[in-house]
Design a protein around this motif. Structure first.
Motif, short mmCIF file in Angstrom:
data_model
loop_
_atom_site.label_atom_id
_atom_site.label_comp_id
_atom_site.label_asym_id
_atom_site.label_seq_id
_atom_site.Cartn_x
_atom_site.Cartn_y
_atom_site.Cartn_z
N ALA A 1 0.83 -1.20 0.00
CA ALA A 1 0.00 0.00 0.00
C ALA A 1 0.86 1.26 0.00
CB ALA A 1 -0.93 0.00 1.21
N LEU A 2 1.95 1.24 0.77
CA LEU A 2 2.83 2.40 0.80
C LEU A 2 3.51 2.61 -0.56
CD1 LEU A 2 4.16 4.66 2.41
CD2 LEU A 2 5.90 3.03 3.16
N ALA B 1 3.56 5.89 -5.67
CA ALA B 1 3.35 6.01 -7.11
C ALA B 1 2.21 6.96 -7.44
CB ALA B 1 3.06 4.63 -7.71
N ILE B 2 1.14 6.92 -6.64
CA ILE B 2 -0.02 7.77 -6.91
C ILE B 2 0.28 9.24 -6.61
CG2 ILE B 2 -2.39 8.29 -6.17
CD1 ILE B 2 -2.74 5.26 -5.69
N TYR C 1 2.30 1.18 -15.52
CA TYR C 1 2.35 0.13 -14.51
C TYR C 1 3.12 0.57 -13.26
CZ TYR C 1 0.51 -3.11 -17.98
OH TYR C 1 -0.29 -3.74 -18.91
N SER C 2 3.31 1.88 -13.08
CA SER C 2 4.10 2.35 -11.95
C SER C 2 3.48 1.97 -10.62
CB SER C 2 4.28 3.87 -12.03
OG SER C 2 3.02 4.54 -11.98
N ILE C 3 2.15 2.04 -10.51
CA ILE C 3 1.48 1.70 -9.25
C ILE C 3 1.70 0.22 -8.92
CG2 ILE C 3 -0.74 1.52 -8.07
CD1 ILE C 3 -1.68 3.95 -9.62
N SER C 4 1.51 -0.64 -9.90
CA SER C 4 1.68 -2.08 -9.67
C SER C 4 3.13 -2.41 -9.32
CB SER C 4 1.25 -2.87 -10.91
OG SER C 4 -0.12 -2.68 -11.19
N VAL C 5 4.07 -1.80 -10.03
CA VAL C 5 5.48 -2.10 -9.80
C VAL C 5 5.92 -1.65 -8.40
CG1 VAL C 5 7.84 -1.56 -10.52
CG2 VAL C 5 6.10 -2.08 -12.23
#
Length: 348
Positions: A107-108, A113-114, A131-135
């Motif tokens: 989550a952090l 990323a967000i 895909y930055s959030i997933s990575v």
């Protein structure tokens, strides 16, 4: 009836119920699609028959409903198997994958990323930005797991109790980091961050399904193979060593596989709580603690439960969509409280 017969019946029933739930899930939505049309579309794409179903229904099934449903099956199964493995490793029926900080670390990472992604990935290729959030979520989960493991490891091996305490500290630290991100985020970022933390399968694509299948299906199969070893660990670590089991190696392997399963799941769907806690308990109440049955049954029931929660999330406030994490929390929290109440009565 013997436990083995009960287990075989349960596995057979779940193996029948899972594809039924898949068809029901694909058919439920703003545009209902009959089961017959769904099967016709699927058989047509497999080249078995020629379909005369409308292009609109075929497009909805192929591009929206089917990837979302498959993602729910894979993620739900992975979270449930990870939960059952953690409960066996820690010999605690109230254990959950989040206990070692994987979910909070993921989550952090997603929060970074967000909120800070525009600055961190401004010059990065579009694929990385997408895909930055997933990575970063996956990276955060792996990093926190590594920290917890290092804190719990010493010259005498790995201490489960120390890992639990380290997990509590990491969860608190990650919570503080999320609070800081919430403080500096603007309204749009804050809304995205809040909804991501609640969990959703709404972002399912065929690319995400393939990524999850590549990582999570092998992890689930490997964890299921450790059923007999987890049965031995239930007797205690010293007894397991007398049986010839390399307890230290098994701990490291199970922790790594669990972190991988939860990290990948959280990175694509956000935080979906209570699946890893509730599902193994339901199986254990039905057929007992034999992990040879508990793990594969949890994989199937986890997928079934998450599909059911997703259908509720899609329909209960239609045309809007309720975050799936809220639905699983509403189902899981009362169950968790009932478990605590039962333990309290036993102690009393």
């Amino acid at each position: 009836m013997r436990r083995s017969h009960q287990g075989a019946l349960l596995l057979t029933g779940l193996a029948i119920l899972l594809p039924v739930m898949v068809i029901v899930s694909i058919g439920v939505g703003a545009v209902p699609i009959p089961a017959g049309d769904i099967l016709t579309i699927l058989f047509d794409r497999l080249g078995l028959i020629h379909s005369d179903v409308s292009n609109q229904s075929a497009l909805i099934v192929e591009s929206i409903r089917l990837p979302r449903t498959l993602l729910g099956v894979i993620v739900g199964g992975a979270l449930a198997v990870a939960g059952a493995s953690m409960q066996g490793l820690f010999r605690n029926p109230l254990a959950d994958p989040s206990i070692i900080g994987v979910s909070s670390g993921a989550a952090l990472g997603a929060g970074v990323a967000i909120v800070l992604g525009g600055m961190l990935f401004a010059d990065a290729p579009s694929l990385i930005q997408s895909y930055s959030i997933s990575v970063l979520a996956f990276g955060g989960g792996v990093l926190t797991t590594w920290l917890v493991y290092k804190m719990g490891s010493g010259s005498n091996g790995t201490s489960v109790a120390t890992m639990l305490l380290a997990g509590v500290a990491i969860n608190a630290l990650a919570g503080a980091g999320m609070g800081m991100l919430n403080y500096i985020a603007d309204d749009t970022m804050l809304r995205n961050l809040t909804f991501w933390q609640m969990g959703s399968l709404g972002g399912a694509t065929w690319e995400l399904v393939m990524i999850c299948a590549t990582f999570l299906i092998p992890v689930m199969l490997i964890l299921i193979r450790y059923g007999q070893v987890l049965n031995a660990l239930l007797l205690g670590e010293s007894e397991a060593r007398h049986l010839g089991i390399n307890v230290q190696k098994i701990k490291l392997t199970l922790i790594f596989l669990t972190a991988l399963a939860v990290g990948v799941s959280v990175s694509v769907s956000g935080i979906i709580g209570f699946v890893g806690l509730v599902v193994p308990h339901l199986i254990r109440l039905a057929v007992g603690p034999d992990h040879r049955i508990l793990l594969p049954a949890s994989a199937m029931l986890g997928g079934i439960l998450l599909l059911g929660a997703d259908m509720v999330a899609r329909t209960v406030v239609a045309p809007a969509e309720l975050p799936i994490g809220i639905v699983t929390a509403l189902m899981g929290a009362p169950f968790f409280l009932s478990l605590l109440w039962q333990q309290r009565k036993r102690i009393a």
